[in-house]
Every structure is written in structure tokens, then in C-alpha cells.
Design an enzyme around this catalytic site. Structure first.
Site, mmCIF file in Angstrom:
data_model
loop_
_atom_site.group_PDB
_atom_site.id
_atom_site.type_symbol
_atom_site.label_atom_id
_atom_site.label_comp_id
_atom_site.label_asym_id
_atom_site.label_seq_id
_atom_site.Cartn_x
_atom_site.Cartn_y
_atom_site.Cartn_z
ATOM 1 N N GLU A 70 0.236 19.127 -13.262
ATOM 2 C CA GLU A 70 -0.179 17.918 -11.650
ATOM 3 C C GLU A 70 1.271 18.471 -11.028
ATOM 4 O OE1 GLU A 70 -1.720 17.273 -8.922
ATOM 5 O OE2 GLU A 70 -1.864 15.353 -9.202
ATOM 6 N N HIS A 119 -7.683 12.378 -14.484
ATOM 7 C CA HIS A 119 -7.111 11.189 -16.254
ATOM 8 C C HIS A 119 -8.083 9.932 -14.957
ATOM 9 C CE1 HIS A 119 -4.526 10.341 -13.626
ATOM 10 N NE2 HIS A 119 -3.867 11.525 -13.190
#
Length: 192
Positions: free
Chosen positions: A79, A8
Site C-alpha cells: 500500500e 484485501h
């Protein structure tokens, strides 16, 4: 068959070096620019599968890169759960746990490397079961563990792969052997 692994774009916490696992924060303006740079590179590929972390920063990156409508949200791409270290910088963590290394030690109240490896292995299996290339929109430590597992290393092997925000990685094969083709590639402005 290749896997395009996209980290990202930049967030306020990535700028400050804060560990951002479960905190759902947006991209910065620069993060949005980094994500939009992916669009022309990814547009040429028909992708057999597009998977995205459910976290806002990954979803925004996927949308701006032009693949949001095709993306399947995959919780395995979240994550690393940093537990008690969520929001802390490496310096702050070192004050309470000198020499700490996520790929070796995991996180108190969060995930161990073996738990992350199990999630990554499921994503690898999904990617290898598809005809064509796969695009993954995810996070730094997770994608570093992914690269390690892709080439047959334990998740701890992720310590050998540095990964900046808003970068592109491509994993594929050398003959029949899983290999890293491109790693941590920034995409530059067309005018640059």
C-alpha cells in the site's frame, strides 16, 4: 488478457477509517469471510500470474481466496506509504492539512503520487508480459492508482475510483484500448 485486482478483506483499521500502509495487521472475522467469497469466482480461472502484496492482510486474502500456493510476493504491491499520516483518519489529517488529497499531495515522510505510479507501472508491465490473466491481491489506494495508470491516466486519476474492502475489480481491453470491465464488485454469500 485481464487483470483481476482484489482488495484485501476488512481490517480493524479499515473499519475505523485509519490509513493503513506499512502497519501489518490481520483481517477481521468479516474480512476473512469476504476473502473466502472470492474462492469460487477465482477457482475457474487458471491465471498465468498471481501477485500478492507482502502485507499480512493481502496474503490472508490471497490464501482464503484459494491462490496462496501460486502467489508470488511482490513488494511493488504494498500500500501507499502514508508516512506521518500512518494510522490517522481523514478527519485527523484534515486538522493538520486542510483539503489534503493523497492522489494530489502524497504523504509527508511517505510516498508521492509519482513514486506510487512507478511501482504500479512495473506491475502493469509484469501483467502484460504474461500469457493469460493475472490476479493481484493488494490495497485500496494502490489499486485505485493501478486502475488510473492502466487506462493511461496519472496516478492522481485514482481519486475517481472508490474501492471497498473485499471487492473484485477486472481490468482488460476494449478492442486494443485498456479499459475497466468491473469495478468494486462485492461478492455475496451463495445463500443470499
Amino acid at each position: 488478457m485481464s487483470v483481476f485486482a482484489i482488495r484485501h478483506g476488512e481490517t480493524a483499521w479499515s473499519l475505523n477509517g485509519q490509513h493503513t500502509g506499512t502497519t501489518d495487521i490481520p483481517l477481521t472475522g468479516n474480512g476473512r469471510r469476504l476473502a473466502a467469497r472470492m474462492r469460487p469466482v477465482l477457482a475457474a480461472n487458471p491465471f498465468g500470474l498471481v501477485l500478492c502484496s507482502p502485507m499480512r492482510r493481502a496474503r490472508e486474502t490471497c490464501e482464503l481466496a484459494g491462490l496462496g500456493e501460486r502467489a508470488i510476493i511482490d513488494p511493488d504491491l504494498v500500500e501507499w506509504n502514508y508516512g506521518k499520516y500512518e494510522g490517522l483518519t481523514p478527519k485527523q489529517i484534515d486538522e493538520v492539512a486542510p483539503g489534503w488529497l493523497i492522489f494530489r499531495d502524497g504523504c509527508p515522510g511517505g510516498e508521492a503520487p509519482e513514486q506510487v505510479a512507478a511501482r504500479v507501472d512495473r506491475v502493469i508491465a509484469r501483467s502484460r508480459a504474461v500469457a493469460g490473466d493475472t490476479a493481484l491481491f493488494a490495497h485500496g489506494h494502490l489499486l485505485r492508482a493501478f486502475a488510473a495508470r492502466w487506462i493511461g491516466l496519472p496516478a492522481s486519476g485514482g481519486q475517481h475510483f472508490l474501492l471497498n474492502t473485499g471487492t473484485l475489480c477486472v481490468l482488460g481491453y476494449y478492442h486494443e484500448i485498456p479499459a475497466v470491465q468491473v469495478w468494486n464488485r462485492p461478492l455475496l454469500d451463495e445463500a443470499a
